[in-house]
Design an enzyme around this catalytic site. Sequence first.
Site, PDB file in Angstrom:
ATOM      1  N   GLU A 288       5.331 -17.595  31.778  1.00 11.79           N
ATOM      2  CA  GLU A 288       6.062 -18.285  30.722  1.00 11.79           C
ATOM      3  C   GLU A 288       7.519 -18.404  31.131  1.00 11.79           C
ATOM      4  OE1 GLU A 288       5.960 -16.042  27.116  1.00 11.79           O
ATOM      5  OE2 GLU A 288       6.772 -14.234  28.025  1.00 11.79           O
ATOM      6  N   PHE A 348       2.582   5.220  20.411  1.00  9.79           N
ATOM      7  CA  PHE A 348       3.815   4.435  20.313  1.00  9.79           C
ATOM      8  C   PHE A 348       4.077   3.904  18.902  1.00  9.79           C
ATOM      9  CE2 PHE A 348       2.110   4.104  24.604  1.00  9.79           C
ATOM     10  CZ  PHE A 348       3.143   4.681  25.315  1.00  9.79           C
TER      11      PHE A 348
END
Length: 653
Positions: A288, A348
């Site tokens: 990207e 996390f």
Amino acid sequence: MIKKVLIANRGEIAIRIAKTCKKLGISTVGVYSKDDSTSLHLQFCDEKYFLGNDPLKGSYLNIDKIISSAKQLSVDAIHPGYGFLSENSSFVQKLEKENIKFIGPSYRAIELMGDKIESKKIAKKAGVNCIPGFEKAIPNLNEGLIQAKSIGFPVMIKASAGGGGKGMRIVEKESDFEVLLNAAKSEALNAFNDDRVFIEKYIEKPRHIEMQILGDKFGNIIWLGERECSIQRRHQKIIEEAPSIFINEKTRKDMGEQAVRLAKEVNYFSAGTVEFVVDQKQNFYFLEMNTRLQVEHPITELVTGIDLVEQMISIADGKKLNLNKKNIKVQGWAFESRLCAESPKKNFMPSAGRLENFYFPSNETRIDYGYITGGEVSIYYDSLLAKIITLGKDRNEALTNMQNALKKVSVKGVDTNIDFLMDIYKQKSFIEGNINTNFISEHYKEGYKADTKSNKEKEIIILLALSYHINYLVSISRDFKDISNLWSINWIYEEYDIELMSCNAQSIIITLNNIQKEVKYNIDYINSIVEINLLNESFVGRVYALDNSLKIFYNGTESAVNIFRRRTYELLNVLPKEKKVQSLKQVFSPMPGKVTKVLVREKQKIFAGDNLIILDAMKMENLIKSEFSGIIKKVLVKENQSVSSDELLITFD
């Protein structure tokens, strides 16, 4: 000329932009929401403007309000930082109509590169290597399955409108496709208000390497070198380095030239990044293009000596690039560590709350920070607290500098990933540069435990604890002679027998399991940092005094240490042990957030590991899983309901 800039962002990036503006003699306006009324970034700006009570849509994402404030304050230009409106093409169009400069690329370039499906078509046209895949939005589950089978598992589902790891899922096998497709679409809709996703081949053991570019409005475009961003959790980077240890000069040159070709195809100007995925044979494929400043831009600044924000302002001001490829030299090596408010031991999960203490080293280490002690870490914004950036003449020196810097970071009030970062940096494969985007899943298959099998680390942990404990005893006795010389230590791993030979305000002499050692120590009680010196080698850890023990954090490990007088320990061992009573089966919210999906119902049979609830916090969807098996008795929350930390969500029979 640009004389006044509104910074349409918050946190560390707003502070970083304000610093460059000040260097250039440009005045700044900081904007804020109600939640950010005491935010640190406002202290670095010359003026501030209140956007609204809403933490996101009514403030930092409110285009009309931001433009209105810019006009009211006679602003020449707006710098968007990253996130929020940085890649919003309609925002740029509206600024053009109001004759306010956007410190970034054209709206058209943002539009073309912001759509991952369209950008891939443009990349192919520009002669840029692309990953095989289905280049249209997946219309439904059946079509998605057909395309996934055609491409061949594993495949990657990716949000068309997004970035930053949101709306991305790796599908290893066909049976997982439906669940992961729905999860990707839901997260994409929540993050970008666009649930379109596409599918491409997942490159196994890939490296994530990106090329920094700069272009002006006169068609001059150059590449500045690459950054390796392969250490990721949840598809989001946490450690980056420049340059990459992996690619050779030919690959580097080819990547740089392809990045420039892509940029020219869309008439790009300003700073930008073309991201590639690289396989084990150095074949690289377009991933990207980020039409903005990257979070990890400081490492490129350190190795090139180029202030990227300054270049962006100059380009927005209509000036030609004063750089060319020939005079750009990459010198040395740089690492960046993202210090985030999250708990690696809990997959996390984000952590929010007030920073009771926030300390980091300042000598010869670049810290791009967004908070100081007393700051409030909100559930509404990204979990990034600060970026720690180190430079060295080579990779080994930069890595050593980073390890030394991380040891002296102390955060109280919220959970952070500081010890997890330290643990990564000491891994042999990382030190050797043998990494890929699966590094964390491969090296922490059962999650991050913060334990150690190293006898040397265990000994250092004991000496850190002992130094802290003896210094405490001295502080309450006020006489070193009053301290008993016989001790036993009970540790989570094993027992150590300690005899104290002598001690003073700076050192102790002991026998540890019959081996004599002299330990010099220095204690920073405010930041809970203990430094010991053993045989002229220094070791640094954090020590926290709890009710009945000491908690020691050292080099990526976490240990609970109890120190007893020998007689006390002997008596403790003969006392009857408390019987553990099985607790009720209940599920609590691990953080404040919003329930976006309830995946179970009452009276449903659940097994350990099953998905229960999706909770949105800090711009990420967090999957709450069951830690046990049983029958659900009561679901106490509904979709779109806000919950606080430790709020009861589900009970079991």
